[in-house]
Scaffold this active site. Structure first.
Site, PDB file in Angstrom:
ATOM      1  N   ASN A  23       0.807  -1.234   0.000  1.00 45.22           N
ATOM      2  CA  ASN A  23       0.000   0.000   0.000  1.00 45.22           C
ATOM      3  C   ASN A  23       0.829   1.268   0.000  1.00 45.22           C
ATOM      4  O   ASN A  23       0.273   2.366  -0.029  1.00 45.22           O
ATOM      5  CB  ASN A  23      -0.989  -0.011   1.170  1.00 45.22           C
ATOM      6  N   ARG A  92      -7.872  -1.832  -7.952  1.00 45.95           N
ATOM      7  CA  ARG A  92      -8.582  -0.560  -7.761  1.00 45.95           C
ATOM      8  C   ARG A  92      -7.638   0.622  -7.574  1.00 45.95           C
ATOM      9  O   ARG A  92      -7.969   1.747  -7.924  1.00 45.95           O
ATOM     10  CB  ARG A  92      -9.467  -0.631  -6.523  1.00 45.95           C
ATOM     11  N   ARG A 121     -16.447   1.096  -2.419  1.00 46.85           N
ATOM     12  CA  ARG A 121     -15.164   1.782  -2.654  1.00 46.85           C
ATOM     13  C   ARG A 121     -15.291   2.971  -3.623  1.00 46.85           C
ATOM     14  O   ARG A 121     -14.641   3.031  -4.648  1.00 46.85           O
ATOM     15  CB  ARG A 121     -14.121   0.797  -3.166  1.00 46.85           C
ATOM     16  N   PRO A 122     -16.166   3.927  -3.334  1.00 43.85           N
ATOM     17  CA  PRO A 122     -16.309   5.084  -4.234  1.00 43.85           C
ATOM     18  C   PRO A 122     -15.050   5.947  -4.257  1.00 43.85           C
ATOM     19  O   PRO A 122     -14.200   5.834  -3.373  1.00 43.85           O
ATOM     20  CB  PRO A 122     -17.484   5.850  -3.637  1.00 43.85           C
ATOM     21  N   VAL A 123     -14.932   6.802  -5.268  1.00 47.44           N
ATOM     22  CA  VAL A 123     -13.782   7.733  -5.361  1.00 47.44           C
ATOM     23  C   VAL A 123     -14.275   9.172  -5.478  1.00 47.44           C
ATOM     24  O   VAL A 123     -13.576  10.045  -5.992  1.00 47.44           O
ATOM     25  CB  VAL A 123     -12.860   7.375  -6.551  1.00 47.44           C
ATOM     26  N   ASP A 124     -15.492   9.416  -4.945  1.00 51.26           N
ATOM     27  CA  ASP A 124     -16.082  10.757  -5.057  1.00 51.26           C
ATOM     28  C   ASP A 124     -15.195  11.848  -4.466  1.00 51.26           C
ATOM     29  O   ASP A 124     -15.104  12.955  -4.980  1.00 51.26           O
ATOM     30  CB  ASP A 124     -17.461  10.783  -4.383  1.00 51.26           C
ATOM     31  N   GLN A 125     -14.487  11.529  -3.389  1.00 49.38           N
ATOM     32  CA  GLN A 125     -13.635  12.536  -2.743  1.00 49.38           C
ATOM     33  C   GLN A 125     -12.454  12.919  -3.623  1.00 49.38           C
ATOM     34  O   GLN A 125     -12.046  14.083  -3.658  1.00 49.38           O
ATOM     35  CB  GLN A 125     -13.128  12.012  -1.381  1.00 49.38           C
ATOM     36  N   ILE A 329     -14.653   1.174   8.932  1.00 49.93           N
ATOM     37  CA  ILE A 329     -14.120   1.730   7.682  1.00 49.93           C
ATOM     38  C   ILE A 329     -14.870   1.214   6.466  1.00 49.93           C
ATOM     39  O   ILE A 329     -15.270   1.990   5.593  1.00 49.93           O
ATOM     40  CB  ILE A 329     -12.606   1.419   7.537  1.00 49.93           C
TER      41      ILE A 329
HETATM   42  C1  EPZ Z   1      -6.512   1.997   1.247  1.00 56.82           C
HETATM   43  O1  EPZ Z   1      -7.672   1.820   0.460  1.00 56.82           O
HETATM   44  C2  EPZ Z   1      -5.826   0.646   1.284  1.00 56.82           C
HETATM   45  N1  EPZ Z   1      -5.450   0.253  -0.073  1.00 56.82           N
HETATM   46  C3  EPZ Z   1      -6.757  -0.404   1.892  1.00 56.82           C
HETATM   47  O2  EPZ Z   1      -6.038  -1.635   1.968  1.00 56.82           O
HETATM   48  C4  EPZ Z   1      -7.118   0.047   3.308  1.00 56.82           C
HETATM   49  O3  EPZ Z   1      -8.018  -0.874   3.883  1.00 56.82           O
HETATM   50  C5  EPZ Z   1      -7.763   1.440   3.249  1.00 56.82           C
HETATM   51  O4  EPZ Z   1      -6.863   2.369   2.599  1.00 56.82           O
HETATM   52  C6  EPZ Z   1      -8.086   1.978   4.630  1.00 56.82           C
HETATM   53  O5  EPZ Z   1      -6.925   2.052   5.401  1.00 56.82           O
HETATM   54  C7  EPZ Z   1      -4.353   0.809  -0.639  1.00 56.82           C
HETATM   55  O6  EPZ Z   1      -3.683   1.636  -0.048  1.00 56.82           O
HETATM   56  C8  EPZ Z   1      -4.011   0.364  -2.024  1.00 56.82           C
HETATM   57  P1  EPZ Z   1      -9.967   4.808   1.744  1.00 56.82           P
HETATM   58  P2  EPZ Z   1      -8.508   3.128  -0.031  1.00 56.82           P
HETATM   59  O7  EPZ Z   1     -10.079   5.729   0.586  1.00 56.82           O
HETATM   60  O8  EPZ Z   1      -7.597   4.260  -0.247  1.00 56.82           O
HETATM   61  C9  EPZ Z   1     -14.671   5.656   1.747  1.00 56.82           C
HETATM   62  C10 EPZ Z   1      -5.663  -3.931   1.633  1.00 56.82           C
HETATM   63  O9  EPZ Z   1      -6.185  -4.952   2.090  1.00 56.82           O
HETATM   64  N2  EPZ Z   1     -14.381   6.554   0.615  1.00 56.82           N
HETATM   65  O10 EPZ Z   1      -9.170   5.246   2.939  1.00 56.82           O
HETATM   66  O11 EPZ Z   1      -9.388   2.698  -1.138  1.00 56.82           O
HETATM   67  C11 EPZ Z   1     -14.418   4.194   1.385  1.00 56.82           C
HETATM   68  O12 EPZ Z   1     -15.565   3.631   0.794  1.00 56.82           O
HETATM   69  C12 EPZ Z   1      -6.538  -2.759   1.225  1.00 56.82           C
HETATM   70  O13 EPZ Z   1      -4.429  -3.763   1.472  1.00 56.82           O
HETATM   71  C13 EPZ Z   1     -15.425   7.296   0.056  1.00 56.82           C
HETATM   72  O14 EPZ Z   1     -16.582   7.188   0.481  1.00 56.82           O
HETATM   73  O15 EPZ Z   1      -9.400   3.397   1.266  1.00 56.82           O
HETATM   74  C14 EPZ Z   1     -14.125   3.577   2.739  1.00 56.82           C
HETATM   75  O16 EPZ Z   1     -15.353   3.278   3.384  1.00 56.82           O
HETATM   76  C15 EPZ Z   1      -8.004  -3.042   1.466  1.00 56.82           C
HETATM   77  N3  EPZ Z   1     -15.156   8.125  -0.993  1.00 56.82           N
HETATM   78  C16 EPZ Z   1     -13.418   4.703   3.504  1.00 56.82           C
HETATM   79  O17 EPZ Z   1     -13.752   5.924   2.807  1.00 56.82           O
HETATM   80  C17 EPZ Z   1     -13.870   8.268  -1.497  1.00 56.82           C
HETATM   81  O18 EPZ Z   1     -13.682   9.065  -2.444  1.00 56.82           O
HETATM   82  C18 EPZ Z   1     -11.891   4.572   3.532  1.00 56.82           C
HETATM   83  O19 EPZ Z   1     -11.446   4.390   2.201  1.00 56.82           O
HETATM   84  C19 EPZ Z   1     -12.832   7.514  -0.905  1.00 56.82           C
HETATM   85  C20 EPZ Z   1     -13.102   6.670   0.153  1.00 56.82           C
END
Ligand code: EPZ
Length: 422
Positions: A23, A92, A121-125, A329
Site C-alpha cells: 500500500n 482498484r 469503494r467510491p472515489v467521489d472525494q 471503515i
Molecule cells: C486503502 O484503500 C488501502 N489500499 C486499503 O487496503 C485500506 O483498507 C484502506 O486504505 C483503509 O486504510 C491501498 O492503499 C491500495 P480509503 P482506499 O479511501 O484508499 C470511503 C488492503 O487490504 N471513501 O481510505 O481505497 C471508502 O468507501 C486494502 O491492502 C469514500 O466514500 O481506502 C471507505 O469506506 C483493502 N469516498 C473509507 O472511505 C472516497 O472518495 C476509507 O477508504 C474515498 C473513500
C-alpha cells in the site's frame, strides 16, 4: 484457480523478513509519472497488484521496468494518458494514476475502479478535490475523463475531505505538487504509506509541509525530477505473521520492519497476552498460553487498522472469553466470518459489529478466501487446526503477500500450493 493444502496443527515459530509495503509501493509507482527525469524505487514487493500497475503505466508508453525488488521508470516516451478498465478492475488502486496524469499533462482518461468484496469503494472525494482544483471531470461509459483548466495547470486551493481517505489523500497531494499556487488539504489520512509518498514527492522536489498531520500544505512547483527511494516496510504483512504466533502459542521474529508502523496492533497483541519485544528493525511476538479476549474498533491511523481486523479476529476465535469487533471503515468486511465459523469458530455478526465467543481449537475444513486480508486470517486458522484443510481462491493472497509459501514454511506451516484448473 490455485488452492492451498495446509496440514495442521502447527506451532507458528521462526523468522521472516518483511517486504516493502504493497500500500506504499502502489502510490509510489504512480508518483513516478510526475518525474521529468528517471526515478528508481527499491524494496518493491513482487505482487500481482504491483505487476498490474506496472503493466498499466507501461501501457501509457512509459519505460518502466522491474528487476528484482527495484523499479526504474523514465517517463520521456509517454504517449497516452489512458488507464483501461480491464486492468483497473483487477486493481482498484490504479485510480492513483489520475492525479499525476492530470497534474503533469493536463488530461487523463481513467476507468472507474468499481467495488470489491469489502465494499463499494467510491472515489467521489478524489474527483471532488480535482474539481476544486479547477479540473473538469466527466464520467462516461465507466471512465473518468479529466481535463485541467485552460493553460493545462491545476490550481492550488483550500480543500478538506468529507471523510478520511487514504487513496484520496494520496491522489490529491500528487496532483497538488504540480499545481499553480498553494493547496491546503484538510482531514488528510495519516497512514504511514501516505507519509512515505509525501516523503518521496519531497525527494522529487515537491514542497510539502505538515507531513504526517491532518493538514498538509503543498506549494505547487513547475516540475518534479526523478529520485532514488525505498518503499517503507509492510506493517500489515508484519502484523499478519505475528498474529500466527498468538494463535498457536508460537514465537515469530519479523525482520526489516518497524514497531512504529503498527503500534496500535502491538498494543492489542499485548492485551491478548503476547510478549512483544522490539528492536530498531525487528519485532518479536511470543505467546505462552491461550489468547485473552479483546475489543477492536477499526479506525483511520493511528487507530486500529481495518487491514488487521480479520487476522486479529482469527486470534480472538481461540481466546478465553468473548471479543467484540466494530468495523468502522468498510461496509462489508466480515466475509471471513462464515469461513472461520466453518472451522469451528463461534462468531455472530450484526451490521458493523461481530461478537466472537472463544473456542478451544479450530477443526480442519475446506474454506474459501474472499479478499486479501481475510485469506491470511484463514491460512493462520487452518494452520492452527488439527488435520488437512483446502483453501480455495488463494489468488487473493497472491495480490498482497510476497513469497507467501516460503515465509509460511519458514514459520513451520505445512503448506502446498495446488494448481487446479477448475
Ligand atoms: C486503502 O484503500 C488501502 N489500499 C486499503 O487496503 C485500506 O483498507 C484502506 O486504505 C483503509 O486504510 C491501498 O492503499 C491500495 P480509503 P482506499 O479511501 O484508499 C470511503 C488492503 O487490504 N471513501 O481510505 O481505497 C471508502 O468507501 C486494502 O491492502 C469514500 O466514500 O481506502 C471507505 O469506506 C483493502 N469516498 C473509507 O472511505 C472516497 O472518495 C476509507 O477508504 C474515498 C473513500
Amino acid at each position: 484457480m490455485d488452492q492451498f493444502l495446509i496440514t495442521g496443527s502447527s506451532r507458528i515459530a521462526g523468522e521472516v523478513t518483511i517486504s516493502g509495503a504493497k500500500n506504499a509501493a502502489l502510490p509510489l509507482l504512480a508518483a513516478m509519472i510526475l518525474a521529468e527525469t528517471p526515478t528508481t524505487l527499491h524494496n518493491v514487493p513482487s505482487l500481482q497488484d504491483v505487476r498490474t500497475l506496472i503493466e498499466l503505466i507501461g501501457g501509457m508508453g512509459i519505460n518502466i521496468q522491474k528487476q528484482g525488488d527495484t523499479v526504474t521508470c523514465d517517463t520521456k516516451s509517454i504517449d497516452n494518458f489512458y488507464a483501461p478498465y480491464d486492468l483497473v478492475k483487477t486493481m482498484r488502486a490504479s485510480i492513483l494514476v489520475l492525479g499525476p496524469l492530470l497534474a503533469r499533462f493536463g488530461e487523463a482518461e481513467v476507468s472507474l475502479p468499481g467495488g470489491c468484496a469489502i465494499g463499494s469503494r467510491p472515489v467521489d472525494q478524489h474527483l471532488k478535490a480535482f474539481e476544486a482544483m479547477g479540473a473538469t471531470i466527466t464520467v462516461e461509459n465507466g471512465y473518468v475523463i479529466a481535463q485541467a483548466p485552460k493553460g493545462g495547470k491545476l490550481l492550488g486551493c483550500k480543500f478538506s475531505f468529507d471523510m478520511v481517505t487514504v487513496g484520496g489523500t494520496e491522489n490529491v497531494i500528487m496532483a497538488a505538487a504540480l499545481a499553480k499556487g498553494t493547496t491546503i488539504l484538510g482531514n488528510c489520512a495519516l497512514e504511514p504509506e501516505v507519509v512515505d509518498l509525501a516523503n518521496m514527492l519531497v525527494a522529487m522536489g515537491a514542497k510539502i509541509s505538515g507531513i504526517g498531520t491532518a493538514t498538509m500544505t503543498i506549494e505547487g512547483v513547475e516540475r518534479l525530477h526523478g529520485c532514488e527511494y525505498s518503499v517503507v516496510p509492510d506493517r500489515i504483512e508484519t502484523g499478519s505473521y505475528l498474529a500466527g504466533a498468538l494463535m498457536t502459542r508460537g514465537d515469530v521474529l519479523t525482520k526489516n520492519t518497524s514497531a512504529l508502523l503498527l503500534a496500535p496492533v502491538l498494543e492489542k497483541f499485548e492485551d491478548m497476552g503476547a510478549i512483544i519485544t522490539t528492536g530498531e528493525d525487528w519485532i518479536r511476538a511470543q505467546m505462552k498460553g491461550r489468547p485473552k479476549s479483546v475489543d477492536i474498533r477499526t479506525q483511520p491511523h493511528p487507530g486500529f487498522p481495518t487491514d488487521m481486523q480479520a487476522q486479529v479476529m482469527a486470534i480472538a476465535c481461540l481466546a478465553d472469553g468473548t471479543s467484540t469487533f466494530i468495523e468502522n471503515i468498510f461496509e462489508n468486511r466480515y466475509m471471513h466470518v462464515p469461513e472461520l465459523n466453518r472451522l469451528g469458530a463461534s462468531i455472530q455478526v450484526d451490521g458493523h459489529t461481530a461478537v466472537v465467543k472463544g473456542v478451544e481449537c479450530f477443526t480442519a475444513a475446506p474454506v474459501m478466501a474472499t479478499d486479501l486480508r481475510a485469506s491470511m486470517s484463514l491460512v493462520m486458522a487452518v494452520a492452527a487446526a488439527e488435520g488437512e484443510s483446502l483453501i480455495d481462491r488463494i489468488y487473493h493472497i497472491d495480490r498482497g503477500y510476497e513469497h507467501v509459501e516460503d515465509k509460511l514454511r519458514a514459520l513451520g506451516v505445512n503448506i502446498e500450493r495446488i494448481n487446479s484448473n477448475n
